[in-house]
Design a protein around this motif. Sequence first.
Motif, PDB file in Angstrom:
ATOM      1  N   THR A  49     -12.972   7.617 -15.237  1.00 54.24           N
ATOM      2  CA  THR A  49     -13.705   8.477 -16.167  1.00 54.24           C
ATOM      3  C   THR A  49     -13.670   9.928 -15.734  1.00 54.24           C
ATOM      4  OG1 THR A  49     -15.186   6.639 -16.661  1.00 54.24           O
ATOM      5  CG2 THR A  49     -15.938   8.845 -17.273  1.00 54.24           C
ATOM      6  N   PHE A  50     -13.735  10.139 -14.430  1.00 59.72           N
ATOM      7  CA  PHE A  50     -13.854  11.509 -13.945  1.00 59.72           C
ATOM      8  C   PHE A  50     -12.504  12.166 -13.726  1.00 59.72           C
ATOM      9  CE2 PHE A  50     -17.556   9.078 -12.564  1.00 59.72           C
ATOM     10  CZ  PHE A  50     -18.571   9.832 -13.143  1.00 59.72           C
ATOM     11  N   ALA A  51     -11.549  11.452 -13.186  1.00 58.96           N
ATOM     12  CA  ALA A  51     -10.247  12.043 -12.884  1.00 58.96           C
ATOM     13  C   ALA A  51      -9.232  11.777 -13.973  1.00 58.96           C
ATOM     14  CB  ALA A  51      -9.715  11.497 -11.558  1.00 58.96           C
ATOM     15  N   ASP A  52      -9.605  10.956 -14.965  1.00 59.63           N
ATOM     16  CA  ASP A  52      -8.694  10.564 -16.039  1.00 59.63           C
ATOM     17  C   ASP A  52      -7.376  10.057 -15.438  1.00 59.63           C
ATOM     18  OD1 ASP A  52      -6.984  12.052 -18.860  1.00 59.63           O
ATOM     19  OD2 ASP A  52      -7.898  10.072 -18.641  1.00 59.63           O
ATOM     20  N   ALA A  53      -7.508   9.180 -14.458  1.00 55.68           N
ATOM     21  CA  ALA A  53      -6.329   8.650 -13.777  1.00 55.68           C
ATOM     22  C   ALA A  53      -6.385   7.137 -13.774  1.00 55.68           C
ATOM     23  CB  ALA A  53      -6.255   9.170 -12.337  1.00 55.68           C
ATOM     24  N   GLY A  54      -5.207   6.512 -13.693  1.00 60.59           N
ATOM     25  CA  GLY A  54      -5.138   5.058 -13.642  1.00 60.59           C
ATOM     26  C   GLY A  54      -4.947   4.567 -12.222  1.00 60.59           C
ATOM     27  N   LEU A  55      -4.878   3.264 -12.075  1.00 53.51           N
ATOM     28  CA  LEU A  55      -4.677   2.646 -10.769  1.00 53.51           C
ATOM     29  C   LEU A  55      -3.354   1.907 -10.770  1.00 53.51           C
ATOM     30  CD1 LEU A  55      -8.263   1.235 -10.113  1.00 53.51           C
ATOM     31  CD2 LEU A  55      -7.221   3.251  -9.077  1.00 53.51           C
ATOM     32  N   ALA A  56      -2.478   2.284  -9.867  1.00 52.90           N
ATOM     33  CA  ALA A  56      -1.162   1.655  -9.773  1.00 52.90           C
ATOM     34  C   ALA A  56      -1.112   0.760  -8.541  1.00 52.90           C
ATOM     35  CB  ALA A  56      -0.068   2.720  -9.678  1.00 52.90           C
ATOM     36  N   PRO A  57      -0.532  -0.436  -8.658  1.00 52.46           N
ATOM     37  CA  PRO A  57      -0.448  -1.332  -7.503  1.00 52.46           C
ATOM     38  C   PRO A  57       0.535  -0.812  -6.469  1.00 52.46           C
ATOM     39  CG  PRO A  57       0.770  -2.233  -9.367  1.00 52.46           C
ATOM     40  CD  PRO A  57       0.054  -1.023  -9.880  1.00 52.46           C
ATOM     41  N   SER A  58       0.185  -0.977  -5.201  1.00 52.55           N
ATOM     42  CA  SER A  58       1.068  -0.620  -4.102  1.00 52.55           C
ATOM     43  C   SER A  58       0.743  -1.555  -2.942  1.00 52.55           C
ATOM     44  CB  SER A  58       0.879   0.852  -3.692  1.00 52.55           C
ATOM     45  OG  SER A  58      -0.445   1.074  -3.234  1.00 52.55           O
ATOM     46  N   ARG A  59       1.399  -1.354  -1.818  1.00 54.89           N
ATOM     47  CA  ARG A  59       1.165  -2.198  -0.662  1.00 54.89           C
ATOM     48  C   ARG A  59       1.109  -1.344   0.604  1.00 54.89           C
ATOM     49  NH1 ARG A  59      -0.101  -4.846  -4.204  1.00 54.89           N
ATOM     50  NH2 ARG A  59       0.486  -6.996  -4.773  1.00 54.89           N
ATOM     51  N   ARG A  60       0.358  -1.825   1.590  1.00 56.39           N
ATOM     52  CA  ARG A  60       0.322  -1.202   2.900  1.00 56.39           C
ATOM     53  C   ARG A  60       0.649  -2.274   3.933  1.00 56.39           C
ATOM     54  NH1 ARG A  60      -4.546   2.623   3.860  1.00 56.39           N
ATOM     55  NH2 ARG A  60      -3.202   3.782   2.412  1.00 56.39           N
ATOM     56  N   CYS A  61       1.646  -2.014   4.750  1.00 57.36           N
ATOM     57  CA  CYS A  61       2.070  -2.968   5.768  1.00 57.36           C
ATOM     58  C   CYS A  61       1.442  -2.581   7.104  1.00 57.36           C
ATOM     59  CB  CYS A  61       3.589  -2.988   5.871  1.00 57.36           C
ATOM     60  SG  CYS A  61       4.222  -4.185   7.057  1.00 57.36           S
ATOM     61  N   LEU A  62       0.784  -3.540   7.739  1.00 53.52           N
ATOM     62  CA  LEU A  62       0.154  -3.323   9.028  1.00 53.52           C
ATOM     63  C   LEU A  62       0.851  -4.183  10.082  1.00 53.52           C
ATOM     64  CD1 LEU A  62      -3.626  -3.570   8.001  1.00 53.52           C
ATOM     65  CD2 LEU A  62      -2.143  -1.545   7.955  1.00 53.52           C
ATOM     66  N   VAL A  63       1.160  -3.591  11.214  1.00 55.10           N
ATOM     67  CA  VAL A  63       1.678  -4.339  12.364  1.00 55.10           C
ATOM     68  C   VAL A  63       0.597  -4.309  13.435  1.00 55.10           C
ATOM     69  CG1 VAL A  63       3.482  -4.516  14.101  1.00 55.10           C
ATOM     70  CG2 VAL A  63       4.047  -3.694  11.799  1.00 55.10           C
ATOM     71  N   ILE A  64       0.155  -5.487  13.856  1.00 55.09           N
ATOM     72  CA  ILE A  64      -1.009  -5.606  14.733  1.00 55.09           C
ATOM     73  C   ILE A  64      -0.610  -6.360  15.995  1.00 55.09           C
ATOM     74  CG2 ILE A  64      -3.372  -6.499  14.903  1.00 55.09           C
ATOM     75  CD1 ILE A  64      -3.060  -6.632  11.651  1.00 55.09           C
ATOM     76  N   HIS A  65      -0.965  -5.812  17.152  1.00 54.98           N
ATOM     77  CA  HIS A  65      -0.686  -6.507  18.412  1.00 54.98           C
ATOM     78  C   HIS A  65      -1.688  -7.641  18.597  1.00 54.98           C
ATOM     79  CE1 HIS A  65      -0.116  -7.168  22.758  1.00 54.98           C
ATOM     80  NE2 HIS A  65       1.106  -6.703  22.535  1.00 54.98           N
ATOM     81  N   ARG A  66      -1.206  -8.739  19.176  1.00 49.31           N
ATOM     82  CA  ARG A  66      -2.058  -9.915  19.369  1.00 49.31           C
ATOM     83  C   ARG A  66      -3.317  -9.592  20.167  1.00 49.31           C
ATOM     84  NH1 ARG A  66      -5.333 -12.968  20.050  1.00 49.31           N
ATOM     85  NH2 ARG A  66      -5.332 -15.225  20.367  1.00 49.31           N
ATOM     86  N   SER A  67      -3.226  -8.643  21.075  1.00 45.34           N
ATOM     87  CA  SER A  67      -4.363  -8.293  21.926  1.00 45.34           C
ATOM     88  C   SER A  67      -5.523  -7.688  21.138  1.00 45.34           C
ATOM     89  CB  SER A  67      -3.932  -7.320  23.018  1.00 45.34           C
ATOM     90  OG  SER A  67      -3.489  -6.090  22.454  1.00 45.34           O
ATOM     91  N   LYS A  68      -5.289  -7.275  19.888  1.00 44.13           N
ATOM     92  CA  LYS A  68      -6.322  -6.639  19.073  1.00 44.13           C
ATOM     93  C   LYS A  68      -7.110  -7.646  18.233  1.00 44.13           C
ATOM     94  CE  LYS A  68      -5.124  -2.457  20.347  1.00 44.13           C
ATOM     95  NZ  LYS A  68      -6.005  -1.639  21.204  1.00 44.13           N
ATOM     96  N   ILE A  69      -6.708  -8.899  18.219  1.00 49.59           N
ATOM     97  CA  ILE A  69      -7.329  -9.864  17.306  1.00 49.59           C
ATOM     98  C   ILE A  69      -8.804 -10.073  17.610  1.00 49.59           C
ATOM     99  CG2 ILE A  69      -7.308 -12.241  16.483  1.00 49.59           C
ATOM    100  CD1 ILE A  69      -5.038 -10.554  15.368  1.00 49.59           C
ATOM    101  N   ASP A  72       2.882   2.714   3.906  1.00 49.28           N
ATOM    102  CA  ASP A  72       2.677   2.365   2.502  1.00 49.28           C
ATOM    103  C   ASP A  72       4.012   2.253   1.789  1.00 49.28           C
ATOM    104  OD1 ASP A  72       0.019   2.582   3.080  1.00 49.28           O
ATOM    105  OD2 ASP A  72      -0.343   4.385   1.878  1.00 49.28           O
ATOM    106  N   PHE A  73       4.050   1.423   0.768  1.00 47.81           N
ATOM    107  CA  PHE A  73       5.252   1.376  -0.063  1.00 47.81           C
ATOM    108  C   PHE A  73       4.900   0.937  -1.473  1.00 47.81           C
ATOM    109  CE2 PHE A  73       5.013  -2.859   1.874  1.00 47.81           C
ATOM    110  CZ  PHE A  73       5.294  -3.714   0.824  1.00 47.81           C
ATOM    111  N   LYS A  74       5.784   1.321  -2.387  1.00 47.54           N
ATOM    112  CA  LYS A  74       5.629   0.931  -3.787  1.00 47.54           C
ATOM    113  C   LYS A  74       6.657  -0.142  -4.119  1.00 47.54           C
ATOM    114  CE  LYS A  74       3.684   5.259  -5.558  1.00 47.54           C
ATOM    115  NZ  LYS A  74       3.364   5.809  -4.245  1.00 47.54           N
TER     116      LYS A  74
END
Length: 236
Positions: free
Chosen positions: A203-223, A188-190
């Motif tokens: 409403t319940f946690a009184d928290a906001g949502l901040a944008p972030s990113r998750r980088c995935l590296v996938i082997h071709r054999s998994k497609i 993950d990174f910001k």
Amino acid sequence: MGSNEIVNVDFEFFDPQPIDFHAMKRMFEGSFGDDSDQFNTSALVDLILSQPSIGSTVKMDDDSDPYAFMTALSARRDSEPIKQVCEYLVKKAGPKAQTLSELLDKHHVGLLFSERVINMPPQVVVPMLRMLMTELEKEDGFDFEYFVLVCSMYSEVPGDDGAKACEMDVFVHAEEEFIEEFAHIAFDFKFTRLKRVAEARNTFADAGLAPSRRCLVIHRSKIDAILARLEDVLEL
């Protein structure tokens, strides 16, 4: 027409075309979020358009803007825009930076781009990914061993009153949660330049949502397994 009336719209798959340039550029900028000004997104789109037999768009007709696109670009750092993306991801990889850098240097890696407007259903991903794999096999120079996919995320952050946020990460594109199951590397990174404040309040946690990113590296054999998993969860 009533506000709740359902409208059926037919979409078709097209090769990337020059007429798609501006819409694809906007989606690219959304993919890189607040850090998009660190990349030459115009040059990235030009690279996509230079290989029209690779990847696809989803549109209503030939002249309309694409609602989604998927393609892959070689991560070999022989062009400035690709070099920018690779170096950015290595910097963001934290403890996995050396592993990612070595993988990019020693293997043929494809940068997988999968973007769509928010109301485009995830079911379009399966045929687009299947078509992309077929196209890559037919063309010379696209024998990728790994794919790198950057996923858009939202993470909960503390509210204004200091309330602790729940540990919850949400994928903007729902199918990427299931693609992650097959990732060889994930981190993950910001954004370096976070311009936006939290966009919503929980409403319940009184928290906001901040944008972030998750980088995935996938082997071709998994497609193939990924396609089967997506067909299952998306009920195709």
